[in-house]
Write an enzyme that holds these catalytic residues in place. Structure first.
Site, PDB file in Angstrom:
ATOM      1  CG  HIS A   1      -3.360  10.799  12.449  1.00 17.14           C
ATOM      2  ND1 HIS A   1      -2.682  10.849  11.280  1.00 17.14           N
ATOM      3  CD2 HIS A   1      -4.783   9.896  12.019  1.00 17.14           C
ATOM      4  CE1 HIS A   1      -3.572  11.359  10.303  1.00 17.14           C
ATOM      5  NE2 HIS A   1      -4.267   9.961  10.056  1.00 17.14           N
TER       6      HIS A   1
ATOM      7  CG  ASP B   1       0.201   7.357   7.527  1.00 14.29           C
ATOM      8  OD1 ASP B   1       0.120   6.437   7.537  1.00 14.29           O
ATOM      9  OD2 ASP B   1       0.996   8.121   6.994  1.00 14.29           O
TER      10      ASP B   1
END
Length: 431
Positions: free
Chosen positions: A404, A408
């Site tokens: 992440h 995303d």
């Protein structure tokens, strides 16, 4: 004059090797080019050839012992020739006495030290406050750090990781030099150790040191767990089109000596999708994102009690037949212990399939320094709605674990959806 036999360096990341077997015993005649011993690295076992003619005079380390690269492990010379003493003898020399005028500090107090002394202590993994200072006003100097021997010796990488993960290397109880794997193991297992000790009964077997492959997996997975803030995204796939595609192609490829599996189709589709999402086919370090020009696609392969991930280089440029043929060769070489170092390095993305074991959902751990890994699950007969009717279809879950820091939720979801679109409409691969 006797000739040294050194622990070889077989790969850019290799720092030590474990001797698996000596092919010769002390006193045997040896010739250049003969296999002298075998050594296991993190993931490979290699035979090492003798580099000179002579007699194997002395073996310093036996099977199962782990030795640093470029360290003397044996001597070859003429029969009866004297050999130098064991390499560790020099380390037994008395250490220089600490200077009498060393500074005394209060626990937790500020430590006065030269900048280079601080740098040196960090590299060596020393607690600066424990080093007696002999400089002006009791400052710790580089010489004080160099002469300090009460703390554990630590590799620079281990010292860096210990600082980042909050591991006190002085409490690890490691014989010899503290290494990266020791720090990662302590960071990942320290909380579980008391419970494990309490659970061990008097009738349990004594703990045994695991092999080099398992140690490497433990260290790499712990490192990944602490490096990547990860999220796993799951998406169902109607596998009908993929099943039909394999059914139509497998017999023709079989006649050419090529075995076609669902993994090969998944690999081709994933490679195609990665070309459309270059940020995922990348690596991230020191706030720098590196896009890789090709998709070197890895497939996790079971070997003994562990996993090795060979990768198909430039998979995005290869046909389905080429991917199938190359993958099967890599799998065979991995399971036979003949896979080469270049086959297991340089990967940019990994696929891990647990479908054959009936798994319908899992969260695979990223193979560093990659930014994602695709978990493939079992195909299950499932009632679904198509054109307003309930029908039974072979459904399969895909589980994408993404880093992440770069990938995303939106990017991961689009990438996963693109893989699903290609699997359910494989003719798009021709566009």
């Amino acid at each position: 004059m006797a000739t040294e036999v050194l622990m070889p360096k077989m790969g850019l990341t290799m720092t030590e090797g474990t001797i698996e077997e000596w092919k010769k015993k002390e006193g045997d005649a040896v010739k250049a080019g003969e296999i002298l011993f075998s050594v296991a690295t993190d993931k490979l076992t290699n035979d090492v050839e003798c580099e000179t003619d002579g007699t194997l005079l002395k073996i310093l380390y036996g099977p199962g012992e782990t030795v640093e690269i470029k360290k003397v492990i044996a001597w070859i010379g003429q029969p009866g020739e004297a050999v130098p003493g064991a390499e560790g003898a020099a380390a037994a020399a008395p250490a220089a006495a600490a200077p009498a005028a060393a500074a005394v500090r209060a626990p937790g107090g500020y430590v006065l030290a030269t900048p280079y002394a601080r740098k040196l202590a960090k590299e060596k993994g020393y607690d600066l406050s424990a080093i007696p200072g002999t400089g002006p006003k009791g400052a710790v100097t580089a010489k004080d750090v160099e002469s300090f021997v009460s703390g554990p010796k630590t590799t620079p990488m281990a010292a860096k990781l210990a600082s980042e993960l909050g591991v006190d290397v002085s409490k690890l109880g490691v014989d010899g030099r503290v290494r990266k794997a020791d720090v990662l193991s302590a960071a990942g297992q320290s909380a579980a150790a008391p419970a494990a000790a309490a659970a061990q009964g008097s009738n349990d077997e004594a703990p045994k040191k695991v092999n080099s492959l398992r140690r490497s997996i433990a260290a790499n997975m712990t490192n990944s767990w602490h490096t990547s803030p990860r999220v796993t995204f799951t998406h169902p796939v109607d596998a009908t089109a993929m099943i039909e595609l394999r059914a139509k192609l497998k017999d023709g490829l079989k006649e050419k000596g090529i075995k076609l599996t669902y993994n090969h189709i998944l690999m081709m589709v994933t490679a195609k999708a990665l070309t459309e999402f270059p940020d995922i086919n990348s690596s991230f370090a020191d706030n720098l994102l590196t896009h890789h020009p090709h998709v070197n696609l890895g497939l996790a392969v079971a070997k003994g009690d562990g996993l090795i991930v060979p990768n198909v280089k430039s998979a995005e440029t290869k046909s389905l037949a080429q991917i199938a043929e190359e993958t099967e060769k890599l799998i065979a070489a991995t399971r036979d212990g003949k896979v080469q170092m270049e086959d297991i390095t340089g990967g940019t993305f990994t696929i891990s399939s647990l479908g054959p074991f009936g798994v319908t959902g899992f969260s695979p751990i990223i193979n560093q320094p990659e930014l994602g890994i695709l978990g493939v699950c079992d195909m299950v007969d499932t009632p679904v709605v198509r054109d307003g009717q309930i029908v039974i279809r072979k459904m399969m879950n895909l589980c994408l674990t993404a880093d992440h820091r770069v990938v995303d939720g939106v990017m991961a979801s689009k990438f996963l959806r693109r893989i699903v679109e290609l699997l359910e409409n494989p003719y798009e691969l021709l566009v």
